[in-house]
Design a protein around this motif. Sequence first.
Motif, mmCIF file in Angstrom:
data_model
loop_
_atom_site.group_PDB
_atom_site.id
_atom_site.type_symbol
_atom_site.label_atom_id
_atom_site.label_comp_id
_atom_site.label_asym_id
_atom_site.label_seq_id
_atom_site.Cartn_x
_atom_site.Cartn_y
_atom_site.Cartn_z
ATOM 1 N N TYR A 29 33.614 24.538 -67.156
ATOM 2 C CA TYR A 29 33.734 24.329 -68.600
ATOM 3 C C TYR A 29 32.611 23.430 -69.094
ATOM 4 O O TYR A 29 32.014 23.678 -70.145
ATOM 5 N N SER A 32 29.352 25.376 -69.158
ATOM 6 C CA SER A 32 29.303 26.574 -69.994
ATOM 7 C C SER A 32 28.685 26.270 -71.352
ATOM 8 O O SER A 32 28.776 25.153 -71.862
ATOM 9 N N ARG A 35 31.897 27.127 -75.239
ATOM 10 C CA ARG A 35 33.113 26.455 -74.792
ATOM 11 C C ARG A 35 34.278 26.759 -75.728
ATOM 12 O O ARG A 35 34.148 26.695 -76.946
ATOM 13 N N THR A 90 43.743 24.007 -70.960
ATOM 14 C CA THR A 90 43.376 25.042 -71.920
ATOM 15 C C THR A 90 44.516 25.248 -72.912
ATOM 16 O O THR A 90 45.630 24.756 -72.727
#
Length: 272
Positions: A29, A32, A35, A90
Motif C-alpha cells: 500500500y 502503490s 492508493r 481496508t
Amino acid sequence: MRRSGLLKTSRAGQSHPCDFARSSSLDKYIQSQRRACVLILQDTTEFTYSRESPGKIGYTKTINAGRYKAGQPTACNLCGVLMHSSLVVTTSGTPLGLSAVKLWTRSKFKATAALRRLLNQTRVPIETKESYCWLENLRQSIALLGSPERCVHIGDRESDIYELFCLAQVLGARFLVRVQTNRLAEPPSSPSPTNAAHRVFAQLAAVPWSGRHRVATGGQDGETAFLQIKFASVKTLPPIGKQSATRYKRSSIFMFWMSIRLRIVTRSTGSS
C-alpha cells in the motif's frame, strides 16, 4: 509517565518501531501509486504482568483489591505496560498492519485524582498529557503512509480532543470520533429565540432526522433494529480555557456531526 524500552533492545533491531507488525500488504500500500482509502483505528491496550520486582517494568493503574477486616479499602498497583497503537485496515475490514505504536508505563498515582480536581484540564498543555499519544500517532501514521486525504483516523471517546481535530485539519487528514464533550459552537445565523445554540448538541438536536434504516438481526425472537440518523455541519470553537492561548485565538473547525438513535423491536412481544 515513562517510556518503555521494549523496542530499543538490540534484539529488536528495526529501523521503525512498527516494522514487527507491518505486513507485506501494508508495504504494498505504501509503495502503490493509486492508493485506496484506508481506516486507521487508534486505541490503547494494557498488558498486565505478575513479577517479583514490578518496579523494573512499571505500572499501569491502581485498582481496589478488596478490604481489610477493619473495612478499609486495599489499593493495588498493577504491573504492566500500556500500548497506544494505530491499526491500518481496508474499508472491507482487511488488516494491513500497524502504522504507529507508543509504549509507556506509569510511576505516579498518589494524589493524581485530587490534582485533576484542582486543575482545569483544558488549560494544561496537551504535550504534557498522556492523551498526546493520539496526536503523535496521527503524525507518525501520515508520515509513514502519506496521502493524508485517503486516511480516515477513527477513535473512541478518549480521542475527543480539540487539539487532535486541529492537527488533523492542518495535516489534511480526516477523522471519525465518538464524541463525549458538548463543545462550544458558533451560533447559527438565525438562532431560535428560546435557544442561543452556543453548543454543538443543541444545534444537532434542532436538526430533523434524515432517515431510518431497518436491519433484521435474526435470532429466535426475530429481532429487528431501527437506526435513525441525523447530521449537520457545525463550526466548532476551542474550549474556553484555550481561547486565550495564541495558537487558538482564531481557531475554529467546521466539523460534520452525526447523531444515531437505535431501537430494537422483538417480533414475539412487539416491545422495544
